[in-house]
Motif scaffolding. Structure first.
Motif, PDB file in Angstrom:
ATOM      1  N   SER A 147       0.854  -1.182   0.000  1.00  0.00           N
ATOM      2  CA  SER A 147       0.000   0.000   0.000  1.00  0.00           C
ATOM      3  C   SER A 147       0.890   1.232   0.000  1.00  0.00           C
ATOM      4  O   SER A 147       1.836   1.333  -0.795  1.00  0.00           O
ATOM      5  CB  SER A 147      -0.921  -0.083   1.219  1.00  0.00           C
ATOM      6  N   SER A 148       0.648   2.148   0.908  1.00  0.00           N
ATOM      7  CA  SER A 148       1.447   3.385   0.980  1.00  0.00           C
ATOM      8  C   SER A 148       1.081   4.100   2.265  1.00  0.00           C
ATOM      9  O   SER A 148      -0.020   3.915   2.798  1.00  0.00           O
ATOM     10  CB  SER A 148       1.109   4.291  -0.208  1.00  0.00           C
ATOM     11  N   VAL A 149       1.980   4.972   2.735  1.00  0.00           N
ATOM     12  CA  VAL A 149       1.577   5.864   3.838  1.00  0.00           C
ATOM     13  C   VAL A 149       0.309   6.618   3.449  1.00  0.00           C
ATOM     14  O   VAL A 149      -0.467   7.041   4.309  1.00  0.00           O
ATOM     15  CB  VAL A 149       2.662   6.907   4.205  1.00  0.00           C
ATOM     16  N   HIS A 150       0.093   6.734   2.125  1.00  0.00           N
ATOM     17  CA  HIS A 150      -1.075   7.495   1.654  1.00  0.00           C
ATOM     18  C   HIS A 150      -2.361   6.689   1.682  1.00  0.00           C
ATOM     19  O   HIS A 150      -3.354   7.112   1.118  1.00  0.00           O
ATOM     20  CB  HIS A 150      -0.780   8.076   0.268  1.00  0.00           C
ATOM     21  N   GLU A 151      -2.360   5.555   2.397  1.00  0.00           N
ATOM     22  CA  GLU A 151      -3.660   4.948   2.724  1.00  0.00           C
ATOM     23  C   GLU A 151      -4.210   5.682   3.944  1.00  0.00           C
ATOM     24  O   GLU A 151      -5.378   5.555   4.282  1.00  0.00           O
ATOM     25  CB  GLU A 151      -3.547   3.431   2.980  1.00  0.00           C
ATOM     26  N   GLU A 152      -3.349   6.464   4.629  1.00  0.00           N
ATOM     27  CA  GLU A 152      -3.759   7.273   5.782  1.00  0.00           C
ATOM     28  C   GLU A 152      -3.569   8.765   5.537  1.00  0.00           C
ATOM     29  O   GLU A 152      -4.365   9.583   5.969  1.00  0.00           O
ATOM     30  CB  GLU A 152      -2.904   6.909   7.020  1.00  0.00           C
ATOM     31  N   LEU A 153      -2.458   9.074   4.914  1.00  0.00           N
ATOM     32  CA  LEU A 153      -1.986  10.464   4.847  1.00  0.00           C
ATOM     33  C   LEU A 153      -2.380  11.123   3.525  1.00  0.00           C
ATOM     34  O   LEU A 153      -2.108  10.571   2.461  1.00  0.00           O
ATOM     35  CB  LEU A 153      -0.451  10.418   4.950  1.00  0.00           C
ATOM     36  N   VAL A 163      -7.118   7.591  -3.026  1.00  0.00           N
ATOM     37  CA  VAL A 163      -8.374   6.842  -2.984  1.00  0.00           C
ATOM     38  C   VAL A 163      -8.088   5.344  -3.148  1.00  0.00           C
ATOM     39  O   VAL A 163      -8.634   4.497  -2.427  1.00  0.00           O
ATOM     40  CB  VAL A 163      -9.334   7.332  -4.100  1.00  0.00           C
ATOM     41  N   SER A 164      -7.188   5.013  -4.073  1.00  0.00           N
ATOM     42  CA  SER A 164      -6.889   3.594  -4.308  1.00  0.00           C
ATOM     43  C   SER A 164      -6.238   2.965  -3.077  1.00  0.00           C
ATOM     44  O   SER A 164      -6.544   1.829  -2.705  1.00  0.00           O
ATOM     45  CB  SER A 164      -5.988   3.424  -5.541  1.00  0.00           C
ATOM     46  N   LYS A 165      -5.340   3.688  -2.439  1.00  0.00           N
ATOM     47  CA  LYS A 165      -4.642   3.113  -1.274  1.00  0.00           C
ATOM     48  C   LYS A 165      -5.569   3.055  -0.059  1.00  0.00           C
ATOM     49  O   LYS A 165      -5.488   2.126   0.756  1.00  0.00           O
ATOM     50  CB  LYS A 165      -3.374   3.923  -0.967  1.00  0.00           C
ATOM     51  N   GLY A 166      -6.469   4.041   0.068  1.00  0.00           N
ATOM     52  CA  GLY A 166      -7.487   3.977   1.123  1.00  0.00           C
ATOM     53  C   GLY A 166      -8.372   2.754   0.912  1.00  0.00           C
ATOM     54  O   GLY A 166      -8.764   2.071   1.866  1.00  0.00           O
ATOM     55  N   GLY A 167      -8.676   2.466  -0.343  1.00  0.00           N
ATOM     56  CA  GLY A 167      -9.471   1.281  -0.660  1.00  0.00           C
ATOM     57  C   GLY A 167      -8.752  -0.002  -0.270  1.00  0.00           C
ATOM     58  O   GLY A 167      -9.358  -0.947   0.255  1.00  0.00           O
ATOM     59  N   VAL A 189       1.588  -3.620   3.684  1.00  0.00           N
ATOM     60  CA  VAL A 189       2.854  -2.958   3.988  1.00  0.00           C
ATOM     61  C   VAL A 189       2.769  -1.589   3.326  1.00  0.00           C
ATOM     62  O   VAL A 189       2.458  -1.483   2.136  1.00  0.00           O
ATOM     63  CB  VAL A 189       4.040  -3.774   3.432  1.00  0.00           C
ATOM     64  N   ALA A 190       2.991  -0.550   4.116  1.00  0.00           N
ATOM     65  CA  ALA A 190       2.772   0.809   3.628  1.00  0.00           C
ATOM     66  C   ALA A 190       4.081   1.594   3.616  1.00  0.00           C
ATOM     67  O   ALA A 190       4.476   2.179   4.625  1.00  0.00           O
ATOM     68  CB  ALA A 190       1.738   1.505   4.505  1.00  0.00           C
ATOM     69  N   PRO A 191       4.765   1.614   2.477  1.00  0.00           N
ATOM     70  CA  PRO A 191       6.022   2.361   2.400  1.00  0.00           C
ATOM     71  C   PRO A 191       5.784   3.868   2.378  1.00  0.00           C
ATOM     72  O   PRO A 191       4.735   4.340   1.938  1.00  0.00           O
ATOM     73  CB  PRO A 191       6.624   1.902   1.063  1.00  0.00           C
ATOM     74  N   PHE A 248       3.770   0.235   8.605  1.00  0.00           N
ATOM     75  CA  PHE A 248       4.377   1.363   7.907  1.00  0.00           C
ATOM     76  C   PHE A 248       5.891   1.209   7.880  1.00  0.00           C
ATOM     77  O   PHE A 248       6.503   0.879   8.894  1.00  0.00           O
ATOM     78  CB  PHE A 248       3.969   2.672   8.589  1.00  0.00           C
ATOM     79  N   VAL A 249       6.460   1.446   6.706  1.00  0.00           N
ATOM     80  CA  VAL A 249       7.924   1.391   6.533  1.00  0.00           C
ATOM     81  C   VAL A 249       8.295   2.732   5.949  1.00  0.00           C
ATOM     82  O   VAL A 249       8.403   2.916   4.732  1.00  0.00           O
ATOM     83  CB  VAL A 249       8.324   0.279   5.535  1.00  0.00           C
ATOM     84  N   ASP A 250       8.457   3.737   6.828  1.00  0.00           N
ATOM     85  CA  ASP A 250       8.484   5.116   6.323  1.00  0.00           C
ATOM     86  C   ASP A 250       9.464   6.032   7.044  1.00  0.00           C
ATOM     87  O   ASP A 250       9.395   7.247   6.894  1.00  0.00           O
ATOM     88  CB  ASP A 250       7.078   5.710   6.393  1.00  0.00           C
ATOM     89  N   GLY A 251      10.349   5.452   7.857  1.00  0.00           N
ATOM     90  CA  GLY A 251      11.331   6.291   8.570  1.00  0.00           C
ATOM     91  C   GLY A 251      10.687   7.288   9.525  1.00  0.00           C
ATOM     92  O   GLY A 251      11.307   8.276   9.916  1.00  0.00           O
ATOM     93  N   GLY A 252       9.423   7.044   9.871  1.00  0.00           N
ATOM     94  CA  GLY A 252       8.737   7.945  10.808  1.00  0.00           C
ATOM     95  C   GLY A 252       7.922   9.034  10.133  1.00  0.00           C
ATOM     96  O   GLY A 252       7.314   9.884  10.807  1.00  0.00           O
ATOM     97  N   LEU A 253       7.872   9.020   8.798  1.00  0.00           N
ATOM     98  CA  LEU A 253       7.211  10.088   8.029  1.00  0.00           C
ATOM     99  C   LEU A 253       5.753  10.318   8.438  1.00  0.00           C
ATOM    100  O   LEU A 253       5.325  11.460   8.635  1.00  0.00           O
ATOM    101  CB  LEU A 253       7.275   9.708   6.541  1.00  0.00           C
ATOM    102  N   LEU A 254       5.007   9.251   8.611  1.00  0.00           N
ATOM    103  CA  LEU A 254       3.558   9.388   8.807  1.00  0.00           C
ATOM    104  C   LEU A 254       3.204  10.210  10.039  1.00  0.00           C
ATOM    105  O   LEU A 254       2.286  11.018  10.013  1.00  0.00           O
ATOM    106  CB  LEU A 254       2.922   7.981   8.893  1.00  0.00           C
ATOM    107  N   TRP A 255       3.918   9.991  11.123  1.00  0.00           N
ATOM    108  CA  TRP A 255       3.528  10.643  12.386  1.00  0.00           C
ATOM    109  C   TRP A 255       4.348  11.889  12.683  1.00  0.00           C
ATOM    110  O   TRP A 255       4.320  12.402  13.788  1.00  0.00           O
ATOM    111  CB  TRP A 255       3.638   9.646  13.557  1.00  0.00           C
ATOM    112  N   ASN A 256       5.058  12.373  11.692  1.00  0.00           N
ATOM    113  CA  ASN A 256       5.933  13.513  11.951  1.00  0.00           C
ATOM    114  C   ASN A 256       5.183  14.839  11.866  1.00  0.00           C
ATOM    115  O   ASN A 256       4.707  15.222  10.810  1.00  0.00           O
ATOM    116  CB  ASN A 256       7.081  13.521  10.936  1.00  0.00           C
ATOM    117  N   TYR A 257       5.090  15.508  12.987  1.00  0.00           N
ATOM    118  CA  TYR A 257       4.632  16.901  12.970  1.00  0.00           C
ATOM    119  C   TYR A 257       5.513  17.680  13.923  1.00  0.00           C
ATOM    120  O   TYR A 257       5.676  17.305  15.080  1.00  0.00           O
ATOM    121  CB  TYR A 257       3.160  17.035  13.421  1.00  0.00           C
ATOM    122  N   GLN A 258       6.107  18.738  13.424  1.00  0.00           N
ATOM    123  CA  GLN A 258       6.948  19.554  14.298  1.00  0.00           C
ATOM    124  C   GLN A 258       6.681  21.010  14.015  1.00  0.00           C
ATOM    125  O   GLN A 258       6.520  21.402  12.874  1.00  0.00           O
ATOM    126  CB  GLN A 258       8.425  19.263  14.030  1.00  0.00           C
TER     127      GLN A 258
END
Ligand code: BGC
Length: 260
Positions: A147-153, A163-167, A189-191, A248-258
């Protein structure tokens, strides 16, 4: 070796993440069906590495199959030919994926269909054909969707892709419940940002690349093998109690807010 005697089909394995997955699963002892749409040379390169990876283990074999995973009759043929060649199929990795960059108001029906067909419809029907085989033969099996981090982000300017990854996220949750009684597990697996041909444009744009790297807490792009190692786990008996989940395999990208 965790996958000795298993047969795995990896869609879109002539390049990028799919290629790394095919090689990694072969290193674990699985025979591999390498699917490609338009890069036969890439598929041959994967095949050579699959055979090399399996060099120490004579049970490892490889087969390349051309199929456009955006076309349902193609994916059905791909599954049938894999089974005809190896006599069975234990693991399906739905990896093939495409993305199109456009402002939402400019997205054409053609591009929308292209993205949805490969990223969601093809996965749906490849998985269906695989599941029918498992049910017919009363065998357990493993389905892994890339999938992708973009099933969430959100990913502005990539609406159809998101839309496809959310699906895919909901497909996995739904099938986890429906297929569990049959001993079939399914996970995503969401890169995040991985160095592959899908984002060549971005990789060649120093400004955009710099901005992206600032968003990745681990401070680097991912490599295809970072994804492949997780897929090897999910394809193996080590993950037998894991289903319906996204990793998620993303180096922390998905939850990063600073705040700067
Ligand atoms: C996309 C890439 C993007 C990455 C991080 C992936 O799903 O395919 O184009 O760079 O997500 O946003």
């Amino acid at each position: 070796m965790k996958l000795e005697g298993k047969v795995a089909l990896v869609t879109g394995s002539s390049q990028g993440i799919g290629q790394a997955i095919a090689i990694r699963l072969a290193q674990e002892g699985a025979s591999i069906v390498i699917n490609y749409r338009s890069h036969p040379e890439g598929a041959e390169a994967t095949l050579a590495q699959v055979k090399e990876a399996g060099g120490k283990c004579h049970m490892v074999d490889g087969l390349t199959i051309q199929a456009d995973t955006g076309i349902v009759t193609d994916v059905q043929r791909m599954i049938a030919d894999s089974i005809a060649h190896f006599g069975k199929l234990d693991i399906l990795v739905n990896n093939a994926g495409i993305e199109k960059n456009a402002d939402f108001w400019d997205v054409t029906e053609k591009d929308y269909d292209a993205v949805m067909n490969v990223n969601l419809k093809g996965v749906f029907f490849a998985t269906q054909a695989f599941v029918k085989h498992l049910l017919d033969t009363k065998q357990p099996g493993k389905i892994i969707n890339i999938s992708s981090v973009h099933e969430e982000l959100p990913f502005p300017h990539f609406a159809a892709y998101c839309v496809s990854k959310g699906g895919l996220k909901m497909l996995t949750r739904n099938l986890a419940v429906e297929l569990a009684p049959h001993g079939i597990t399914i996970n995503n697996v969401a890169p995040g940002a991985i160095e592959t041909p899908i984002n060549t444009k971005l990789l060649n744009d120093p400004e955009k690349l710099g901005a992206l790297l600032k968003n990745i807490p681990l401070g680097r792009l991912g490599q295809p093998k970072d994804v492949a190692s997780l897929v090897a786990f999910l394809a193996s008996a080590d993950s037998d109690y894991v289903t319906g989940t996204t990793f998620f395999v993303d180096g922390g990208l998905l939850w990063n807010y600073q705040e700067q």
